[in-house]
Scaffold this motif. Structure first.
Motif, PDB file in Angstrom:
ATOM      1  N   PHE A  29       0.839  -1.201   0.000  1.00 29.02           N
ATOM      2  CA  PHE A  29       0.000   0.000   0.000  1.00 29.02           C
ATOM      3  C   PHE A  29       0.870   1.246   0.000  1.00 29.02           C
ATOM      4  CE2 PHE A  29      -1.763   3.485   2.459  1.00 29.02           C
ATOM      5  CZ  PHE A  29      -2.999   3.685   1.870  1.00 29.02           C
ATOM      6  N   LEU A  30       0.509   2.209  -0.835  1.00 33.72           N
ATOM      7  CA  LEU A  30       1.096   3.545  -0.810  1.00 33.72           C
ATOM      8  C   LEU A  30      -0.049   4.537  -0.719  1.00 33.72           C
ATOM      9  CD1 LEU A  30       3.735   5.303  -1.124  1.00 33.72           C
ATOM     10  CD2 LEU A  30       3.117   5.481  -3.550  1.00 33.72           C
ATOM     11  N   GLY A  31      -0.017   5.409   0.265  1.00 35.45           N
ATOM     12  CA  GLY A  31      -1.098   6.368   0.410  1.00 35.45           C
ATOM     13  C   GLY A  31      -1.043   7.046   1.761  1.00 35.45           C
ATOM     14  N   ASP A  32      -2.203   7.550   2.208  1.00 36.55           N
ATOM     15  CA  ASP A  32      -2.262   8.273   3.476  1.00 36.55           C
ATOM     16  C   ASP A  32      -2.337   7.337   4.676  1.00 36.55           C
ATOM     17  OD1 ASP A  32      -2.124  10.661   2.184  1.00 36.55           O
ATOM     18  OD2 ASP A  32      -4.235  11.193   2.423  1.00 36.55           O
ATOM     19  N   GLY A  33      -2.957   6.156   4.512  1.00 37.99           N
ATOM     20  CA  GLY A  33      -3.040   5.252   5.652  1.00 37.99           C
ATOM     21  C   GLY A  33      -4.135   4.220   5.502  1.00 37.99           C
ATOM     22  N   LEU A  34      -4.377   3.486   6.585  1.00 38.48           N
ATOM     23  CA  LEU A  34      -5.382   2.430   6.614  1.00 38.48           C
ATOM     24  C   LEU A  34      -6.198   2.523   7.900  1.00 38.48           C
ATOM     25  CD1 LEU A  34      -3.258  -0.679   5.481  1.00 38.48           C
ATOM     26  CD2 LEU A  34      -4.942   0.549   4.089  1.00 38.48           C
ATOM     27  N   ILE A  35      -7.456   2.079   7.817  1.00 36.41           N
ATOM     28  CA  ILE A  35      -8.331   1.947   8.982  1.00 36.41           C
ATOM     29  C   ILE A  35      -8.706   0.481   9.104  1.00 36.41           C
ATOM     30  CG2 ILE A  35     -10.538   2.602  10.036  1.00 36.41           C
ATOM     31  CD1 ILE A  35     -10.463   5.106   8.211  1.00 36.41           C
TER      32      ILE A  35
ATOM     33  N   ALA B  20      -6.887   7.141   0.711  1.00 37.88           N
ATOM     34  CA  ALA B  20      -6.203   7.793  -0.418  1.00 37.88           C
ATOM     35  C   ALA B  20      -5.029   6.972  -0.947  1.00 37.88           C
ATOM     36  CB  ALA B  20      -5.738   9.194  -0.029  1.00 37.88           C
ATOM     37  N   SER B  21      -5.310   5.768  -1.413  1.00 38.71           N
ATOM     38  CA  SER B  21      -4.245   4.933  -1.963  1.00 38.71           C
ATOM     39  C   SER B  21      -3.782   5.465  -3.314  1.00 38.71           C
ATOM     40  CB  SER B  21      -4.731   3.498  -2.125  1.00 38.71           C
ATOM     41  OG  SER B  21      -5.805   3.428  -3.044  1.00 38.71           O
ATOM     42  N   VAL B  22      -2.503   5.239  -3.606  1.00 40.37           N
ATOM     43  CA  VAL B  22      -1.906   5.627  -4.882  1.00 40.37           C
ATOM     44  C   VAL B  22      -1.545   4.346  -5.625  1.00 40.37           C
ATOM     45  CG1 VAL B  22      -0.001   6.830  -6.014  1.00 40.37           C
ATOM     46  CG2 VAL B  22      -0.988   7.755  -3.898  1.00 40.37           C
ATOM     47  N   ASN B  23      -2.138   4.143  -6.781  1.00 37.30           N
ATOM     48  CA  ASN B  23      -1.880   2.923  -7.549  1.00 37.30           C
ATOM     49  C   ASN B  23      -1.024   3.244  -8.773  1.00 37.30           C
ATOM     50  OD1 ASN B  23      -3.383   0.494  -6.391  1.00 37.30           O
ATOM     51  ND2 ASN B  23      -4.940   2.092  -6.316  1.00 37.30           N
TER      52      ASN B  23
END
Length: 266
Positions: free
Chosen positions: A149-155, A187-190
């Protein structure tokens, strides 16, 4: 509930909250309950405030397994965890008197960060970048490296927590009768290098989740357990599973989870 007569009330310490706490105590004493100032000796723990106060009450009293929790809302509306309303204490005392209550068991997730002591969450655990840039996590399901995962985070949310932070980022609302937990992206970056599922996914309670933080200068993430920030700094691995523990809550018989969801959101 006659055998559960010792009550501890959790509230804020401002004058207004303490005045309302006193009135709740008087109403319960009138029904034959006894009050205690020590949460460890109580059979029933009541929070006064909001759903946030309910979460704090559970956390501050150690996620006890041998008592019942109940919430009294001060906002004029019932909440997801608050079945009672301060403006109608008569309804609460009559429900107790007439045994118009049921006990519900809500699942917890257990989170272990590196070598720190594991802790519990009733709503969710969240992990986010602490600086103004994305960060990378390897997401392992059991022994499988599922995605990077690349992005702001996970819940990572419980079924009851699915209606909170998780829902605000388009996660699924999950029936708390299901033994599971949910992973939702922020906000994942793919790209060709980083690829994620791109949607929330729900995992069986028998699964184990590991998040490995890439040690690339952004390994000081911001983390929260329910509505409380965590003071842990550098992080490498986060292990999450559905706990065998559950929280026992008191609810009105005509106030199911889906009735609450309908009332709050529809």
């Amino acid at each position: 509930m006659s055998e559960r007569s010792s009550v501890f009330i959790y509230s804020k310490h401002d004058k207004e909250s303490l005045d309302k706490k006193s009135k709740v105590e008087d109403a319960l004493i009138h029904e034959g309950f006894t009050m205690t100032s020590e949460d460890k000796t109580a059979n029933i723990i009541i929070s006064i405030g909001s759903d946030g106060s309910f979460l704090q009450a559970i956390r501050k009293t150690g996620f006890r397994q041998d008592c019942l929790y109940a919430g009294i809302s001060l906002t004029g509306k019932h909440g997801l965890y608050c079945d009672f309303n301060y403006t109608n204490l008569y309804e609460m005392t009559q429900a107790i008197r007439n045994a118009e209550l049921e006990v519900r068991r809500y699942p917890l997730i257990e989170v272990a960060i590196d070598n720190h002591q594991p802790f519990y969450c009733l709503n969710e655990f969240s992990i986010r970048s602490n600086i103004i840039r994305t960060f990378a996590l390897d997401v392992h399901i059991d022994e499988l490296l599922f995605e990077t995962f690349l992005g702001d985070g996970l819940i990572i949310s419980t079924p009851t927590g699915s209606t909170a932070y998780n829902k605000s980022v388009n996660g699924s609302v999950v029936d708390p009768l299901l033994r599971c937990f949910q992973v939702t992206e922020l906000a994942s970056v793919n790209t060709n290098k980083y690829r994620t599922l791109g949607s929330p996914f729900i995992m069986s309670g028998d699964r184990k989740l590991r998040l490995h933080v890439h040690q690339d200068g952004n390994d000081f993430p911001s983390m929260a357990a329910d509505n409380e920030a965590l003071g842990i700094h550098q992080v490498e691995n986060v292990d999450i599973r559905l706990s065998d523990r559950t929280i026992k809550t008191v609810k009105l018989k005509d106030n199911s989870f889906w009735e609450k969801v309908q009332r709050i959101y529809l």
